[in-house]
Design a protein around this motif. Structure first.
Motif, PDB file in Angstrom:
ATOM      1  N   ARG A 176       0.832  -1.205   0.000  1.00 53.62           N
ATOM      2  CA  ARG A 176       0.000   0.000   0.000  1.00 53.62           C
ATOM      3  C   ARG A 176       0.868   1.258   0.000  1.00 53.62           C
ATOM      4  O   ARG A 176       0.580   2.220  -0.729  1.00 53.62           O
ATOM      5  CB  ARG A 176      -0.922   0.002   1.218  1.00 53.62           C
ATOM      6  CG  ARG A 176      -1.772   1.262   1.307  1.00 53.62           C
ATOM      7  CD  ARG A 176      -2.658   1.269   2.534  1.00 53.62           C
ATOM      8  NE  ARG A 176      -3.297   2.561   2.715  1.00 53.62           N
ATOM      9  CZ  ARG A 176      -4.082   2.874   3.739  1.00 53.62           C
ATOM     10  NH1 ARG A 176      -4.341   1.960   4.670  1.00 53.62           N
ATOM     11  NH2 ARG A 176      -4.623   4.071   3.845  1.00 53.62           N
ATOM     12  N   GLU A 203       2.309   1.884  -3.431  1.00 54.75           N
ATOM     13  CA  GLU A 203       1.269   2.377  -4.330  1.00 54.75           C
ATOM     14  C   GLU A 203       1.022   3.867  -4.120  1.00 54.75           C
ATOM     15  O   GLU A 203       0.908   4.640  -5.080  1.00 54.75           O
ATOM     16  CB  GLU A 203      -0.020   1.586  -4.106  1.00 54.75           C
ATOM     17  CG  GLU A 203      -1.174   2.023  -5.003  1.00 54.75           C
ATOM     18  CD  GLU A 203      -2.455   1.263  -4.722  1.00 54.75           C
ATOM     19  OE1 GLU A 203      -3.506   1.664  -5.267  1.00 54.75           O
ATOM     20  OE2 GLU A 203      -2.412   0.277  -3.947  1.00 54.75           O
ATOM     21  N   GLU A 204       0.962   4.285  -2.852  1.00 53.37           N
ATOM     22  CA  GLU A 204       0.710   5.697  -2.557  1.00 53.37           C
ATOM     23  C   GLU A 204       1.903   6.566  -2.926  1.00 53.37           C
ATOM     24  O   GLU A 204       1.744   7.662  -3.475  1.00 53.37           O
ATOM     25  CB  GLU A 204       0.367   5.849  -1.075  1.00 53.37           C
ATOM     26  CG  GLU A 204      -0.971   5.208  -0.702  1.00 53.37           C
ATOM     27  CD  GLU A 204      -1.262   5.277   0.787  1.00 53.37           C
ATOM     28  OE1 GLU A 204      -0.321   5.553   1.567  1.00 53.37           O
ATOM     29  OE2 GLU A 204      -2.425   5.043   1.170  1.00 53.37           O
ATOM     30  N   SER A 228       8.944  -1.560  -5.906  1.00 51.45           N
ATOM     31  CA  SER A 228       7.830  -2.436  -6.258  1.00 51.45           C
ATOM     32  C   SER A 228       8.299  -3.609  -7.102  1.00 51.45           C
ATOM     33  O   SER A 228       7.756  -4.717  -7.006  1.00 51.45           O
ATOM     34  CB  SER A 228       6.766  -1.649  -7.029  1.00 51.45           C
ATOM     35  OG  SER A 228       6.184  -0.663  -6.218  1.00 51.45           O
TER      36      SER A 228
END
Length: 259
Positions: free
Chosen positions: A220, A223-224, A241
Motif C-alpha cells: 500500500r 502504491e501511494e 515495487s
C-alpha cells in the motif's frame, strides 16, 4: 544506481541539529523507526532468546513498563530519563557472575543489532540515490548512543532525528522536531515527506505543509508513494515495487551473548 555509503558521523549530527547544509537534492524523506522500518524491541537478545537467566523477569518488567508505566516511557523518550535511570528503575537482580552494567550493555548491543524490514530497506536505498533520507523517531537516548548498524549499511540514512535529543515528541510539536533540519537545508515543509505508522503524527505533519503517508503495509505504501508529486519519490517506489516478488532476507546483526 549504487547508493551512497552512509556512516552516522558528526556531519550527520550537525545536519540533524540544524547547522547549515547545502543539499544536493530537492526533497527529504523522513522514516519513522518502530512500527515502520523495524519491529525490533529493546532487549530482544534476552526476551527472544530460547533460554536466558533473565528472560522471564525482564519480559515481565518490560510488559509493565510499556503498558502501565507510560509516564516513565514518556520521560525516557523526551531525554529526561537516561538509559541508566531506566535500567535502575527496572530493578532486575542479576546473577552473581554478571557485571553490574550487563543490562545497559545488552540494551545498546540489541539497539545496534536491530532488524529492518527488508522491503523497506529496498525503498530506503532507492530513495537515498535521489533524495535526502532521515530517520525521525520518538525514541530513547540508546538509539543515538548505539545506532542500528543497518542504518549505515543495508538501509543507509543521512541523519537521525530522535525525540530524546529534540526533547519533544513528533506529534505534539512537529515544528520543533523537524524544522531545525529543514531550515538547515533551506527547505520548507513542502519539500518534505514523512512515512510513519502513526495517523496522529501524519496529520500533524500535513498541517505544516508536508506530505505524510501512514504506513500500514509495504504494497500500500509503494502504491501511494507512486503518486507523490516528487519524481524522486515516485521512481524509488517503482523500483522497490519491482523487487517485492523476490525472496526477502531479514536484516539483523545479533552477536554472541554478552555477560
Amino acid at each position: 544506481m549504487g547508493h551512497r555509503k552512509s556512516t552516522y558521523t558528526a556531519e550527520n549530527r550537525r545536519l540533524a541539529s540544524g547547522q547549515s547544509y547545502l543539499p544536493i537534492f530537492d526533497v527529504v524523506v523522513f522514516f519513522d523507526w518502530f512500527g515502520t522500518l523495524s519491529t525490533s524491541r529493546f532487549w530482544d537478545g534476552i526476551t527472544q532468546a530460547g533460554r536466558h537467566a533473565l528472560k522471564r523477569r525482564l519480559s515481565e518488567r518490560l510488559d509493565e513498563l510499556f503498558s502501565v508505566e507510560k509516564e516513565t516511557i514518556s520521560l525516557w523518550m523526551r531525554g529526561e530519563l537516561s538509559d541508566a535511570d531506566v535500567v535502575e528503575h527496572l530493578d532486575i537482580s542479576l546473577p552473581s557472575h554478571y557485571r553490574e552494567d550487563y543490562l545497559h550493555r545488552a540494551l545498546h548491543r540489541d539497539c545496534r543489532a536491530s532488524a529492518v524490514h527488508p522491503r523497506m530497506a529496498e525503498l530506503v536505498r532507492g530513495l537515498r540515490s535521489r533524495a535526502l533520507v532521515a530517520v525521525a523517531t520518538d525514541n530513547m537516548a540508546c538509539f543515538l548512543a548505539a545506532v542500528p548498524a543497518v542504518l549505515n549499511d543495508e538501509a543507509p540514512v543521512d541523519a537521525i532525528l530522535s525525540s530524546a535529543e529534540r526533547r519533544v515528541l513528533k506529534a505534539e510539536d512537529p515544528h520543533t522536531f523537524f524544522a531545525p533540519m529543514l531550515d538547515a537545508m533551506g527547505f520548507a515543509f513542502s519539500h518534505a515527506v514523512l512515512i510513519d505508522d502513526c495517523a496522529k503524527t501524519c496529520a500533524a505533519f500535513r498541517e505544516l505543509g508536508g506530505r505524510a503517508y501512514e504506513y500500514t503495509s509495504v504494497p500500500r505504501l509503494l502504491e501511494e508513494l507512486g503518486r507523490d508529486p516528487a519524481a524522486a519519490v515516485r521512481w524509488a517506489a517503482r523500483d522497490a515495487s519491482l523487487t517485492i516478488g523476490r525472496p526477502a532476507v531479514q536484516l539483523s546483526l545479533f552477536t554472541d551473548p554478552i555477560t
